[in-house]
Motif scaffolding. Structure first.
Motif, PDB file in Angstrom:
ATOM      1  N   GLU A   5     -43.210  -8.018 105.760  1.00 18.46           N
ATOM      2  CA  GLU A   5     -44.233  -7.064 106.197  1.00 18.46           C
ATOM      3  C   GLU A   5     -44.456  -7.177 107.698  1.00 18.46           C
ATOM      4  OE1 GLU A   5     -47.789  -7.600 103.934  1.00 18.46           O
ATOM      5  OE2 GLU A   5     -46.851  -6.976 102.072  1.00 18.46           O
ATOM      6  N   SER A   6     -44.456  -8.379 108.217  1.00 18.65           N
ATOM      7  CA  SER A   6     -44.646  -8.544 109.659  1.00 18.65           C
ATOM      8  C   SER A   6     -43.446  -7.990 110.428  1.00 18.65           C
ATOM      9  CB  SER A   6     -44.891 -10.013 110.014  1.00 18.65           C
ATOM     10  OG  SER A   6     -43.743 -10.780 109.735  1.00 18.65           O
ATOM     11  N   LYS A   7     -42.239  -8.150 109.880  1.00 16.49           N
ATOM     12  CA  LYS A   7     -41.053  -7.557 110.503  1.00 16.49           C
ATOM     13  C   LYS A   7     -41.142  -6.035 110.491  1.00 16.49           C
ATOM     14  CE  LYS A   7     -37.647 -11.195 109.653  1.00 16.49           C
ATOM     15  NZ  LYS A   7     -36.383 -11.547 108.991  1.00 16.49           N
ATOM     16  N   LEU A   8     -41.611  -5.479 109.393  1.00 21.40           N
ATOM     17  CA  LEU A   8     -41.757  -4.021 109.271  1.00 21.40           C
ATOM     18  C   LEU A   8     -42.792  -3.512 110.271  1.00 21.40           C
ATOM     19  CD1 LEU A   8     -40.948  -1.447 107.764  1.00 21.40           C
ATOM     20  CD2 LEU A   8     -42.791  -1.940 106.145  1.00 21.40           C
ATOM     21  N   VAL A   9     -43.892  -4.220 110.383  1.00 17.48           N
ATOM     22  CA  VAL A   9     -44.925  -3.828 111.350  1.00 17.48           C
ATOM     23  C   VAL A   9     -44.365  -3.923 112.764  1.00 17.48           C
ATOM     24  CG1 VAL A   9     -47.153  -4.523 112.339  1.00 17.48           C
ATOM     25  CG2 VAL A   9     -46.860  -4.440 109.862  1.00 17.48           C
ATOM     26  N   PHE A  10     -43.602  -4.971 113.038  1.00 14.90           N
ATOM     27  CA  PHE A  10     -42.999  -5.130 114.361  1.00 14.90           C
ATOM     28  C   PHE A  10     -42.025  -3.988 114.660  1.00 14.90           C
ATOM     29  CE2 PHE A  10     -39.555  -6.742 117.052  1.00 14.90           C
ATOM     30  CZ  PHE A  10     -40.282  -7.025 118.190  1.00 14.90           C
ATOM     31  N   VAL A  11     -41.205  -3.628 113.688  1.00 14.82           N
ATOM     32  CA  VAL A  11     -40.238  -2.539 113.874  1.00 14.82           C
ATOM     33  C   VAL A  11     -40.970  -1.221 114.101  1.00 14.82           C
ATOM     34  CG1 VAL A  11     -38.448  -1.172 112.734  1.00 14.82           C
ATOM     35  CG2 VAL A  11     -38.370  -3.671 112.612  1.00 14.82           C
ATOM     36  N   ILE A  12     -41.971  -0.943 113.294  1.00 21.12           N
ATOM     37  CA  ILE A  12     -42.727   0.311 113.436  1.00 21.12           C
ATOM     38  C   ILE A  12     -43.427   0.352 114.788  1.00 21.12           C
ATOM     39  CG2 ILE A  12     -44.696   1.614 112.560  1.00 21.12           C
ATOM     40  CD1 ILE A  12     -43.838   0.760 109.740  1.00 21.12           C
ATOM     41  N   THR A  13     -44.029  -0.760 115.177  1.00 18.15           N
ATOM     42  CA  THR A  13     -44.699  -0.825 116.471  1.00 18.15           C
ATOM     43  C   THR A  13     -43.698  -0.634 117.610  1.00 18.15           C
ATOM     44  OG1 THR A  13     -46.287  -2.384 115.520  1.00 18.15           O
ATOM     45  CG2 THR A  13     -46.217  -2.223 117.913  1.00 18.15           C
ATOM     46  N   SER A  14     -42.555  -1.264 117.499  1.00 21.80           N
ATOM     47  CA  SER A  14     -41.525  -1.121 118.528  1.00 21.80           C
ATOM     48  C   SER A  14     -41.046   0.319 118.632  1.00 21.80           C
ATOM     49  CB  SER A  14     -40.339  -2.031 118.231  1.00 21.80           C
ATOM     50  OG  SER A  14     -40.730  -3.375 118.219  1.00 21.80           O
ATOM     51  N   VAL A  15     -40.841   0.958 117.511  1.00 18.35           N
ATOM     52  CA  VAL A  15     -40.406   2.356 117.507  1.00 18.35           C
ATOM     53  C   VAL A  15     -41.469   3.248 118.122  1.00 18.35           C
ATOM     54  CG1 VAL A  15     -39.849   4.316 116.010  1.00 18.35           C
ATOM     55  CG2 VAL A  15     -38.802   2.090 115.578  1.00 18.35           C
ATOM     56  N   LEU A  16     -42.718   3.030 117.787  1.00 17.37           N
ATOM     57  CA  LEU A  16     -43.808   3.836 118.349  1.00 17.37           C
ATOM     58  C   LEU A  16     -43.919   3.639 119.861  1.00 17.37           C
ATOM     59  CD1 LEU A  16     -46.595   3.491 115.634  1.00 17.37           C
ATOM     60  CD2 LEU A  16     -45.224   5.510 116.182  1.00 17.37           C
ATOM     61  N   VAL A  17     -43.800   2.398 120.314  1.00 18.90           N
ATOM     62  CA  VAL A  17     -43.854   2.125 121.752  1.00 18.90           C
ATOM     63  C   VAL A  17     -42.682   2.794 122.455  1.00 18.90           C
ATOM     64  CG1 VAL A  17     -43.648   0.299 123.490  1.00 18.90           C
ATOM     65  CG2 VAL A  17     -45.189  -0.001 121.542  1.00 18.90           C
ATOM     66  N   LEU A  18     -41.511   2.727 121.854  1.00 16.14           N
ATOM     67  CA  LEU A  18     -40.331   3.366 122.427  1.00 16.14           C
ATOM     68  C   LEU A  18     -40.511   4.882 122.500  1.00 16.14           C
ATOM     69  CD1 LEU A  18     -37.449   3.002 123.491  1.00 16.14           C
ATOM     70  CD2 LEU A  18     -36.655   3.277 121.137  1.00 16.14           C
ATOM     71  N   LEU A  19     -41.028   5.477 121.440  1.00 16.55           N
ATOM     72  CA  LEU A  19     -41.275   6.924 121.436  1.00 16.55           C
ATOM     73  C   LEU A  19     -42.310   7.306 122.496  1.00 16.55           C
ATOM     74  CD1 LEU A  19     -41.248   7.785 117.628  1.00 16.55           C
ATOM     75  CD2 LEU A  19     -39.550   8.400 119.353  1.00 16.55           C
ATOM     76  N   MET A  20     -43.339   6.503 122.636  1.00 14.27           N
ATOM     77  CA  MET A  20     -44.350   6.785 123.660  1.00 14.27           C
ATOM     78  C   MET A  20     -43.747   6.679 125.054  1.00 14.27           C
ATOM     79  SD  MET A  20     -47.718   4.961 121.985  1.00 14.27           S
ATOM     80  CE  MET A  20     -48.523   4.848 123.542  1.00 14.27           C
ATOM     81  N   ALA A  21     -42.902   5.676 125.270  1.00  6.89           N
ATOM     82  CA  ALA A  21     -42.252   5.518 126.576  1.00  6.89           C
ATOM     83  C   ALA A  21     -41.348   6.713 126.874  1.00  6.89           C
ATOM     84  CB  ALA A  21     -41.465   4.220 126.620  1.00  6.89           C
TER      85      ALA A  21
END
Length: 80
Positions: A5-21
Motif C-alpha cells: 500500500e505504501s508503494k502504491l501511494v508512493f507511485v500514485i504520488t509520484s505520478v501526480l507530481v510528475l503530471l503537475m510538473a
C-alpha cells in the motif's frame, strides 16, 4: 500488505507530481509563446507607426516646397 500500500501511494504520488510538473511546464511554454507574439506585434506596430510618421513628414516637406515654389513663381511673374 502495508508495504504494498505504501508503494502504491508512493507511485500514485509520484505520478501526480510528475503530471503537475508537466502541466506547469506546458503552461509556462504557452505563456512564453504568447508573450513573444505580443512583443512581436508591438514591435511591428511601432515600426508601422514610425514609417507612417516618416512618410507624413516627407509629404509635409514636399507640400511646403511646392507652396514655396508656387509663391516664388507668382512673385517672379508679377515682377516681370
Amino acid at each position: 500488505m502495508v508495504q504494498e500500500e505504501s508503494k502504491l501511494v508512493f507511485v500514485i504520488t509520484s505520478v501526480l507530481v510528475l503530471l503537475m510538473a508537466i502541466t506547469v511546464i506546458v503552461l509556462f511554454v504557452i505563456f512564453q509563446k504568447r508573450k513573444h507574439n505580443l512583443l512581436q506585434e508591438q514591435k511591428d506596430a511601432k515600426k508601422r507607426f514610425e514609417r507612417e510618421i516618416a512618410e507624413t513628414q516627407i509629404e509635409i516637406r514636399e507640400e511646403t516646397l511646392r507652396n514655396i515654389s508656387w509663391e516664388l513663381h507668382d512673385n517672379i511673374g508679377q515682377l516681370l
